[in-house]
Structure formats: C-alpha cells, structure tokens
Design a protein around this motif. Sequence first.
Motif, PDB file in Angstrom:
ATOM      1  N   ARG A  92       0.829  -1.216   0.000  1.00  0.00           N
ATOM      2  CA  ARG A  92       0.000   0.000   0.000  1.00  0.00           C
ATOM      3  C   ARG A  92       0.862   1.264   0.000  1.00  0.00           C
ATOM      4  N   SER A  93       2.202   1.069   0.137  1.00  0.00           N
ATOM      5  CA  SER A  93       3.125   2.205   0.140  1.00  0.00           C
ATOM      6  C   SER A  93       4.485   1.722  -0.346  1.00  0.00           C
ATOM      7  N   TYR A  94       5.396   2.666  -0.570  1.00  0.00           N
ATOM      8  CA  TYR A  94       6.736   2.300  -1.018  1.00  0.00           C
ATOM      9  C   TYR A  94       7.446   1.461   0.044  1.00  0.00           C
ATOM     10  N   GLU A  95       7.310   1.865   1.298  1.00  0.00           N
ATOM     11  CA  GLU A  95       7.938   1.116   2.383  1.00  0.00           C
ATOM     12  C   GLU A  95       7.333  -0.284   2.485  1.00  0.00           C
ATOM     13  N   GLY A  96       6.006  -0.375   2.299  1.00  0.00           N
ATOM     14  CA  GLY A  96       5.340  -1.667   2.297  1.00  0.00           C
ATOM     15  C   GLY A  96       5.814  -2.535   1.140  1.00  0.00           C
ATOM     16  N   PHE A  97       6.072  -1.913  -0.005  1.00  0.00           N
ATOM     17  CA  PHE A  97       6.605  -2.608  -1.175  1.00  0.00           C
ATOM     18  C   PHE A  97       7.952  -3.251  -0.848  1.00  0.00           C
ATOM     19  N   LEU A  98       8.839  -2.482  -0.212  1.00  0.00           N
ATOM     20  CA  LEU A  98      10.150  -3.018   0.162  1.00  0.00           C
ATOM     21  C   LEU A  98      10.003  -4.155   1.166  1.00  0.00           C
ATOM     22  N   GLN A  99       9.067  -4.031   2.099  1.00  0.00           N
ATOM     23  CA  GLN A  99       8.819  -5.107   3.072  1.00  0.00           C
ATOM     24  C   GLN A  99       8.312  -6.365   2.377  1.00  0.00           C
ATOM     25  N   PRO A 140      11.075   7.210  -7.212  1.00  0.00           N
ATOM     26  CA  PRO A 140      10.083   8.270  -7.459  1.00  0.00           C
ATOM     27  C   PRO A 140       8.829   7.747  -8.170  1.00  0.00           C
ATOM     28  N   ALA A 141       9.005   6.852  -9.140  1.00  0.00           N
ATOM     29  CA  ALA A 141       7.850   6.324  -9.879  1.00  0.00           C
ATOM     30  C   ALA A 141       6.959   5.477  -8.968  1.00  0.00           C
ATOM     31  N   LEU A 142       7.570   4.659  -8.108  1.00  0.00           N
ATOM     32  CA  LEU A 142       6.779   3.833  -7.190  1.00  0.00           C
ATOM     33  C   LEU A 142       6.064   4.693  -6.152  1.00  0.00           C
ATOM     34  N   ARG A 143       6.741   5.700  -5.641  1.00  0.00           N
ATOM     35  CA  ARG A 143       6.089   6.591  -4.669  1.00  0.00           C
ATOM     36  C   ARG A 143       4.880   7.288  -5.311  1.00  0.00           C
ATOM     37  N   GLU A 144       5.025   7.716  -6.547  1.00  0.00           N
ATOM     38  CA  GLU A 144       3.916   8.347  -7.264  1.00  0.00           C
ATOM     39  C   GLU A 144       2.782   7.342  -7.502  1.00  0.00           C
ATOM     40  N   HIS A 145       3.132   6.121  -7.844  1.00  0.00           N
ATOM     41  CA  HIS A 145       2.137   5.059  -8.041  1.00  0.00           C
ATOM     42  C   HIS A 145       1.293   4.877  -6.783  1.00  0.00           C
ATOM     43  N   TYR A 146       1.963   4.755  -5.626  1.00  0.00           N
ATOM     44  CA  TYR A 146       1.224   4.548  -4.377  1.00  0.00           C
ATOM     45  C   TYR A 146       0.461   5.804  -3.954  1.00  0.00           C
ATOM     46  N   SER A 147       0.981   6.967  -4.284  1.00  0.00           N
ATOM     47  CA  SER A 147       0.278   8.214  -3.986  1.00  0.00           C
ATOM     48  C   SER A 147      -1.030   8.277  -4.773  1.00  0.00           C
ATOM     49  N   ARG A 151      -5.310   7.757  -3.456  1.00  0.00           N
ATOM     50  CA  ARG A 151      -6.376   8.724  -3.713  1.00  0.00           C
ATOM     51  C   ARG A 151      -7.663   8.069  -4.210  1.00  0.00           C
ATOM     52  N   LEU A 152      -7.553   6.806  -4.625  1.00  0.00           N
ATOM     53  CA  LEU A 152      -8.739   6.093  -5.111  1.00  0.00           C
ATOM     54  C   LEU A 152      -9.580   5.609  -3.944  1.00  0.00           C
ATOM     55  N   SER A 153     -10.854   5.447  -4.185  1.00  0.00           N
ATOM     56  CA  SER A 153     -11.734   4.895  -3.141  1.00  0.00           C
ATOM     57  C   SER A 153     -11.355   3.431  -2.902  1.00  0.00           C
ATOM     58  N   ALA A 154     -11.758   2.889  -1.761  1.00  0.00           N
ATOM     59  CA  ALA A 154     -11.428   1.504  -1.420  1.00  0.00           C
ATOM     60  C   ALA A 154     -11.956   0.540  -2.478  1.00  0.00           C
ATOM     61  N   GLY A 155     -13.149   0.788  -2.979  1.00  0.00           N
ATOM     62  CA  GLY A 155     -13.730  -0.066  -4.013  1.00  0.00           C
ATOM     63  C   GLY A 155     -12.936  -0.031  -5.305  1.00  0.00           C
ATOM     64  N   MET A 156     -12.506   1.170  -5.700  1.00  0.00           N
ATOM     65  CA  MET A 156     -11.707   1.306  -6.923  1.00  0.00           C
ATOM     66  C   MET A 156     -10.334   0.668  -6.752  1.00  0.00           C
ATOM     67  N   GLN A 157      -9.756   0.788  -5.545  1.00  0.00           N
ATOM     68  CA  GLN A 157      -8.468   0.150  -5.288  1.00  0.00           C
ATOM     69  C   GLN A 157      -8.590  -1.368  -5.428  1.00  0.00           C
ATOM     70  N   LYS A 158      -9.674  -1.921  -4.879  1.00  0.00           N
ATOM     71  CA  LYS A 158      -9.895  -3.364  -4.953  1.00  0.00           C
ATOM     72  C   LYS A 158     -10.062  -3.797  -6.410  1.00  0.00           C
ATOM     73  N   GLU A 159     -10.848  -3.033  -7.160  1.00  0.00           N
ATOM     74  CA  GLU A 159     -11.074  -3.339  -8.577  1.00  0.00           C
ATOM     75  C   GLU A 159      -9.762  -3.280  -9.353  1.00  0.00           C
ATOM     76  N   TYR A 160      -8.945  -2.254  -9.075  1.00  0.00           N
ATOM     77  CA  TYR A 160      -7.648  -2.107  -9.733  1.00  0.00           C
ATOM     78  C   TYR A 160      -6.762  -3.312  -9.439  1.00  0.00           C
ATOM     79  N   ARG A 161      -6.674  -3.698  -8.173  1.00  0.00           N
ATOM     80  CA  ARG A 161      -5.816  -4.819  -7.785  1.00  0.00           C
ATOM     81  C   ARG A 161      -6.290  -6.135  -8.410  1.00  0.00           C
ATOM     82  N   GLU A 162      -7.609  -6.352  -8.459  1.00  0.00           N
ATOM     83  CA  GLU A 162      -8.141  -7.574  -9.075  1.00  0.00           C
ATOM     84  C   GLU A 162      -7.830  -7.619 -10.566  1.00  0.00           C
ATOM     85  N   GLN A 163      -8.011  -6.496 -11.222  1.00  0.00           N
ATOM     86  CA  GLN A 163      -7.725  -6.438 -12.656  1.00  0.00           C
ATOM     87  C   GLN A 163      -6.231  -6.638 -12.915  1.00  0.00           C
ATOM     88  N   TYR A 164      -5.409  -5.987 -12.105  1.00  0.00           N
ATOM     89  CA  TYR A 164      -3.963  -6.078 -12.258  1.00  0.00           C
ATOM     90  C   TYR A 164      -3.481  -7.499 -11.937  1.00  0.00           C
TER      91      TYR A 164
END
Length: 168
Positions: A92-99, A140-147, A151-164
Amino acid sequence: VSTHLDREHLHCHIVLNSVSFVDGRMFRNDYKTYYQKIRRISDELCRENALSVIETDGRGQTRKDWEAAREGRPTLRTLVREDVEKAMLKARSYEGFLQELESLGYQIRRAPERRYTTVLPPGRTKGIRLEKLDARYSEPALREHYSQLSRLSAGMQKEYREQYESQL
C-alpha cells in the motif's frame, strides 16, 4: 563490411583499421560512437534497402538473457520482475513494497548515500537496480504510483488490484 550468407540469417561485420593513416590517431569505439554514428548509419542503410532493423532501447542484452528468451526459459531478471510486480500489488506504500520484497527473501540495499534502490535476490551475491528492470520501478515512480493509488476509493483500489492481478 562483410556479409555472412552462409548462416540461417544474414548479418554483417564491419572491419576497420583502428589507426588513422592521416594523423596516426587510434579509433576508440565507445557507446556514443557505436549508437550515435555506426549503428545509426547501418540502420538507415537497412531501412533504405527494406532489410530488418533490430529496435532496441540502447541498453542491449546479455547473451545469456538473449538465449534464455529465445528458448523460452526464464531469466533471473524476469523472475525478479515477477516478484516486483507481486510486491507492488500487495503493498500500500513504497515502504510496504520493500517489506513485501523482503518477505519474498530479497535483501534491500537502500540508504541516504545510495542513489538507487538495489535488491539482492535470494541466494545471489550481486544486486539488481530496480529502475534497470523497468523505469516504473524507480523510487520516485513507485512513490507516485502509491500516492495515486491512495487517492482512489477503497472499491476502486480493490477493482484495480483484481484487474492487475489477473494480468500477472
């Protein structure tokens, strides 16, 4: 210029005298000379004569990676890319990505004095810079991606992750 006709594919070799007969200076073939001069002229000649031209980003590829791609075998870089994509999806964040990468067994080399984030795949001694795999993996690109994702709603985030996730 010598062209091989005895192979399954046509290819040329350029042979030149490395010492100038005019001033005695030696020719130095570096990246700039090859890509901005010799390769450009060769590509133009091929296009003019309706021959194929290999389009690249200028970085090239190791023979080992080229052979693996040709034979359909995965390379270390393709395996790392897959893990990076999985980590991007879960985090959900750059730091989370590294973890997430660390949970997959990667060592992360990152410090204020380091210009690039480098990952060390499990069982390897040589690191790989993330942005060398893909520009989308730079810090920088990953930080922008997570930023943008945040900003997306929880529903849109879920839809994005499922599609991806279905694309992986």
